[in-house]
Enzyme design. Sequence first.
Site, PDB file in Angstrom:
ATOM      1  N   SER A  11       0.841  -1.200   0.000  1.00 34.41           N
ATOM      2  CA  SER A  11       0.000   0.000   0.000  1.00 34.41           C
ATOM      3  C   SER A  11       0.874   1.248   0.000  1.00 34.41           C
ATOM      4  O   SER A  11       1.665   1.466   0.924  1.00 34.41           O
ATOM      5  CB  SER A  11      -0.899   0.009   1.236  1.00 34.41           C
ATOM      6  OG  SER A  11      -1.450   1.308   1.379  1.00 34.41           O
ATOM      7  N   HIS A  36      -1.176  -1.209  -4.353  1.00 36.18           N
ATOM      8  CA  HIS A  36      -2.460  -0.878  -3.712  1.00 36.18           C
ATOM      9  C   HIS A  36      -2.510   0.623  -3.447  1.00 36.18           C
ATOM     10  O   HIS A  36      -1.621   1.185  -2.797  1.00 36.18           O
ATOM     11  CB  HIS A  36      -2.580  -1.670  -2.414  1.00 36.18           C
ATOM     12  CG  HIS A  36      -3.899  -1.541  -1.720  1.00 36.18           C
ATOM     13  ND1 HIS A  36      -5.013  -2.257  -2.095  1.00 36.18           N
ATOM     14  CD2 HIS A  36      -4.289  -0.776  -0.674  1.00 36.18           C
ATOM     15  CE1 HIS A  36      -6.025  -1.949  -1.301  1.00 36.18           C
ATOM     16  NE2 HIS A  36      -5.616  -1.029  -0.429  1.00 36.18           N
ATOM     17  N   ASP A  38      -4.749   3.685  -1.922  1.00 38.61           N
ATOM     18  CA  ASP A  38      -5.837   4.003  -1.004  1.00 38.61           C
ATOM     19  C   ASP A  38      -6.330   5.421  -1.234  1.00 38.61           C
ATOM     20  O   ASP A  38      -5.616   6.386  -0.960  1.00 38.61           O
ATOM     21  CB  ASP A  38      -5.351   3.855   0.445  1.00 38.61           C
ATOM     22  CG  ASP A  38      -5.126   2.406   0.818  1.00 38.61           C
ATOM     23  OD1 ASP A  38      -6.088   1.616   0.718  1.00 38.61           O
ATOM     24  OD2 ASP A  38      -3.987   2.066   1.197  1.00 38.61           O
ATOM     25  N   MET A  40      -8.810   8.300  -0.167  1.00 40.50           N
ATOM     26  CA  MET A  40      -9.615   8.710   1.000  1.00 40.50           C
ATOM     27  C   MET A  40     -10.073  10.150   0.830  1.00 40.50           C
ATOM     28  O   MET A  40      -9.276  11.008   0.435  1.00 40.50           O
ATOM     29  CB  MET A  40      -8.771   8.600   2.268  1.00 40.50           C
ATOM     30  CG  MET A  40      -8.203   7.215   2.492  1.00 40.50           C
ATOM     31  SD  MET A  40      -7.155   7.197   3.949  1.00 40.50           S
ATOM     32  CE  MET A  40      -6.653   5.476   3.967  1.00 40.50           C
ATOM     33  N   HIS A  69      -8.323   1.236  -4.175  1.00 43.50           N
ATOM     34  CA  HIS A  69      -9.275   1.046  -3.071  1.00 43.50           C
ATOM     35  C   HIS A  69      -9.921   2.389  -2.777  1.00 43.50           C
ATOM     36  O   HIS A  69      -9.307   3.264  -2.168  1.00 43.50           O
ATOM     37  CB  HIS A  69      -8.484   0.503  -1.866  1.00 43.50           C
ATOM     38  CG  HIS A  69      -9.278   0.350  -0.617  1.00 43.50           C
ATOM     39  ND1 HIS A  69      -8.700   0.035   0.602  1.00 43.50           N
ATOM     40  CD2 HIS A  69     -10.613   0.462  -0.371  1.00 43.50           C
ATOM     41  CE1 HIS A  69      -9.642  -0.022   1.525  1.00 43.50           C
ATOM     42  NE2 HIS A  69     -10.803   0.234   0.970  1.00 43.50           N
ATOM     43  N   MET A  71     -12.127   4.795  -0.843  1.00 42.96           N
ATOM     44  CA  MET A  71     -12.809   5.057   0.436  1.00 42.96           C
ATOM     45  C   MET A  71     -13.415   6.453   0.305  1.00 42.96           C
ATOM     46  O   MET A  71     -13.001   7.418   0.953  1.00 42.96           O
ATOM     47  CB  MET A  71     -11.791   4.981   1.589  1.00 42.96           C
ATOM     48  CG  MET A  71     -11.389   3.547   1.908  1.00 42.96           C
ATOM     49  SD  MET A  71      -9.870   3.409   2.870  1.00 42.96           S
ATOM     50  CE  MET A  71      -8.670   3.389   1.534  1.00 42.96           C
ATOM     51  N   MET A 140     -11.461  -5.994   4.997  1.00 47.92           N
ATOM     52  CA  MET A 140     -10.720  -5.061   5.846  1.00 47.92           C
ATOM     53  C   MET A 140     -10.462  -5.724   7.196  1.00 47.92           C
ATOM     54  O   MET A 140     -11.403  -6.102   7.897  1.00 47.92           O
ATOM     55  CB  MET A 140     -11.518  -3.772   6.065  1.00 47.92           C
ATOM     56  CG  MET A 140     -11.728  -2.894   4.844  1.00 47.92           C
ATOM     57  SD  MET A 140     -10.228  -2.407   3.979  1.00 47.92           S
ATOM     58  CE  MET A 140      -9.355  -1.493   5.247  1.00 47.92           C
ATOM     59  N   PHE A 146      -6.653   4.601   7.977  1.00 45.50           N
ATOM     60  CA  PHE A 146      -5.265   4.827   8.375  1.00 45.50           C
ATOM     61  C   PHE A 146      -4.432   3.558   8.210  1.00 45.50           C
ATOM     62  O   PHE A 146      -4.944   2.455   8.413  1.00 45.50           O
ATOM     63  CB  PHE A 146      -5.192   5.275   9.849  1.00 45.50           C
ATOM     64  CG  PHE A 146      -5.964   6.536  10.102  1.00 45.50           C
ATOM     65  CD1 PHE A 146      -5.392   7.781   9.854  1.00 45.50           C
ATOM     66  CD2 PHE A 146      -7.275   6.481  10.557  1.00 45.50           C
ATOM     67  CE1 PHE A 146      -6.123   8.944  10.058  1.00 45.50           C
ATOM     68  CE2 PHE A 146      -8.012   7.643  10.762  1.00 45.50           C
ATOM     69  CZ  PHE A 146      -7.429   8.874  10.514  1.00 45.50           C
ATOM     70  N   ASP A 178      -6.737  -6.531   3.835  1.00 45.54           N
ATOM     71  CA  ASP A 178      -6.133  -5.198   3.937  1.00 45.54           C
ATOM     72  C   ASP A 178      -6.185  -4.703   5.378  1.00 45.54           C
ATOM     73  O   ASP A 178      -7.264  -4.533   5.942  1.00 45.54           O
ATOM     74  CB  ASP A 178      -6.923  -4.253   3.018  1.00 45.54           C
ATOM     75  CG  ASP A 178      -6.321  -2.869   2.900  1.00 45.54           C
ATOM     76  OD1 ASP A 178      -5.205  -2.644   3.403  1.00 45.54           O
ATOM     77  OD2 ASP A 178      -6.982  -2.009   2.278  1.00 45.54           O
ATOM     78  N   GLY A 179      -4.994  -4.460   5.944  1.00 49.24           N
ATOM     79  CA  GLY A 179      -4.918  -3.827   7.253  1.00 49.24           C
ATOM     80  C   GLY A 179      -4.188  -4.674   8.286  1.00 49.24           C
ATOM     81  O   GLY A 179      -4.637  -5.773   8.617  1.00 49.24           O
TER      82      GLY A 179
HETATM   83  C1  DX5 Z   1      -6.503   1.463   5.432  1.00 49.57           C
HETATM   84  C2  DX5 Z   1      -5.975   1.141   4.065  1.00 49.57           C
HETATM   85  C3  DX5 Z   1      -4.870   0.170   4.048  1.00 49.57           C
HETATM   86  C4  DX5 Z   1      -3.619   0.607   4.742  1.00 49.57           C
HETATM   87  C5  DX5 Z   1      -2.879  -0.618   5.162  1.00 49.57           C
HETATM   88  O1  DX5 Z   1      -7.665   2.205   5.305  1.00 49.57           O
HETATM   89  O2  DX5 Z   1      -7.021   0.605   3.273  1.00 49.57           O
HETATM   90  O3  DX5 Z   1      -4.572  -0.197   2.705  1.00 49.57           O
HETATM   91  O4  DX5 Z   1      -2.787   1.400   3.946  1.00 49.57           O
HETATM   92  O5  DX5 Z   1      -1.787  -0.250   5.938  1.00 49.57           O
HETATM   93  P1  DX5 Z   1      -1.081  -1.249   6.941  1.00 49.57           P
HETATM   94  O6  DX5 Z   1      -0.582  -2.431   6.142  1.00 49.57           O
HETATM   95  O7  DX5 Z   1       0.021  -0.423   7.517  1.00 49.57           O
HETATM   96  O8  DX5 Z   1      -2.099  -1.670   7.953  1.00 49.57           O
HETATM   97 ZN    ZN Z   2      -6.557  -0.254   1.271  1.00 47.88          ZN
END
Ligand code: DX5
Ligand code: ZN
Length: 221
Positions: A11, A36, A38, A40, A69, A71, A140, A146, A178-179
Amino acid sequence: MPQQNTLIAPSLLAADFSRLGAEVAAIEAAGADWLHLDIMDGHFVPNISFGPGLIKSLRKHSKMPFDVHLMIAPVDPYLTAFAEAGADHIMFHPEAGPHPHRTLQAIRALGKKSGIVLNPGTPVGVVEPLLELVDIILVMSVNPGFGGQKFIHSQLDKMAALRRMIDASGRNIRLEVDGGVDAITAPLCIAAGADTLVAGTAVFGAADYAAAINAVRCETA
Ligand code: DX5
Ligand code: ZN
């Protein structure tokens, strides 16, 4: 019961934002399978990251599939922008609504792979009526917004249930997580049936990206 080779999708959220092109090149050289990304909006999730302009800039510097992804809410007005920017996979949360089936149709119509993202509080059954239009299910294992959060172990049962659902359907659907995925939690996800792992901190926080990717893939360097 790993069913396909495990793919690793670092990510970019955890990368050094002052040198993103070099970071993407480094993880590609280190063996990453997907990138990946993200997205937001500060509304659907309590954080703001980046948008299609950044994806467009990075697109010409990488051959990796771009695993986007979203969000954001709403989703539909932005699908074309992300597709044109270079997204290969476009994944969204059904809560971003209002019509996830229509959104999946729109992603497929843009010629992209489509994905549904399930938050820790979202039940497995949400995806069942959508399976015919889904290429990727993203579980998730933290609440979205975050990087660097702690893996929520209760999501392992959800992964196992989704693995059974995918296998029973006979469809070619990837099960991504993810996460909080790292060398400790990755084998748990793989054992539960996941075949694709997102890792932010575990990869970009490491000194040696190749070793970190291999560790998450559960292979020795
Ligand atoms: C969170 C994101 C993730 C995040 C994962 O909302 O969707 O993709 O970047 O980060 P780590 O691997 O550090 O948990
Ligand atoms: Zn993500």
